[in-house]
Design an enzyme around this catalytic site. Sequence first.
Site, PDB file in Angstrom:
ATOM      1  N   HIS A 171       4.502   2.274   4.373  1.00  0.00           N
ATOM      2  CA  HIS A 171       4.169   0.843   4.471  1.00  0.00           C
ATOM      3  C   HIS A 171       4.406   0.170   3.101  1.00  0.00           C
ATOM      4  CE1 HIS A 171       2.288  -2.626   6.212  1.00  0.00           C
ATOM      5  NE2 HIS A 171       1.167  -2.544   5.499  1.00  0.00           N
ATOM      6  N   GLU A 276       9.443  -1.405   5.829  1.00  0.00           N
ATOM      7  CA  GLU A 276       8.906  -0.059   5.961  1.00  0.00           C
ATOM      8  C   GLU A 276       9.835   0.860   6.748  1.00  0.00           C
ATOM      9  OE1 GLU A 276       5.025  -0.444   7.796  1.00  0.00           O
ATOM     10  OE2 GLU A 276       4.983  -2.565   7.243  1.00  0.00           O
TER      11      GLU A 276
END
Length: 303
Positions: A171, A276
Site C-alpha cells: 500500500h 499499489e
Amino acid sequence: MQPAVRQWPYRQYIDDGCPSILLYSPGGYFAEILLFGAQVISWENERQEELLFLSGEAVCRLQHPVRGGIPICFPTYYDNYDVEENGFARTRMWRTEDLMDDAAFPAPPRDHAFVDFILDNMPDNFPNWPNHRFELRLRVILGPTGDLTMISRVKNVNTDGNPFTFKFAYHTYFPVSDIMATQVEGLETVDYVDYLDDHERFTEGPNPITFENEVDQVYLNTPDAITVRDRERRRTYTIHKDANLPEIVVWNPWEIEARRMSDLGDEEYREMVCVEAAAVESEITLNPDQEWTGTQRLSVEQF
C-alpha cells in the site's frame, strides 16, 4: 542521516519507542523499516530528499497502522477504512530473522543493504480469516543506486490439511507536490474495478490518469512497470512488479474523506497518492506447504 561508521552497506537497529531498522547504502541512500507492521516509513535519495509520504498526523501505536510509507495488506483487503478489513499484518509486531544460510532465498549482492522479517502469528479475535497457520516473510533491500525492493513470501503451514486464501498489497504512499499536477502512466486502456461505483468494471481511457476528485480503483492484468509522474517536482517514481502481483490499486481520499481521517491532515490529500502493486481482485490459494512470492521494486528519476 549517516551512521558514524563507514562499513558499507550498513544496517542499524534503533528503539525510540517504536523500534525500527535503518538501512544505508554507500551512495547516501537510506531507508527505515518499523518492526511494527514491517512497514517502510522512510526512503531517502542521496540528497536526503524523502521519497515516501508520511502524514504529519501519523502515530505509531499498537492496533493502528501508521499513515504513510508502505503498509503491507494481508490477508484481507477491502474498500473501506476499517483497520481490520485491510488485514492484520499492518498492526502486528514482526521479528527480524537471519536467512543468510537459506539456500532457497540467497542473500543479495554485498553492495546491497537488506533486512529480513517474519510474521507467523495472528490476532485471536480477527473475524475475517479462520485461524490458519502461516508464515509471512519480508525482505527489504536498499540497492547501491537507491532502488528499494520488497520481496514477500507467504507459506501455508497448516497441519490439518486445509488450504487458505488471501489477498495482498504493498500500500505505497508516494509524495507529490500537487495531486492535480500528478499523473499515473502505464494503465491506459486497462480494465479496472471502481470501488466507489459498486465495484462496476470499466476500461481506462487512452491518456494517463490524472486527479480531480476521490479515486479508489483496482486495475486488472496490468503491465510490469507503472510510473507516477510529478510534473511540478519533475520526478518520476516507477513501480516494477512481478506477475504474482497482477493488479495496481490507485487511491486518493480527496477532501471529504481526508477530513474524516484522524491521522491524515485535512489538506494532505493534495500531497500524496497511493499506487499499489497488489493481488486483491485475484485471490491466492495455497495448500499446505505451498508458498507464494510477490516482489516490487521502486526506482526514482528526475526529468
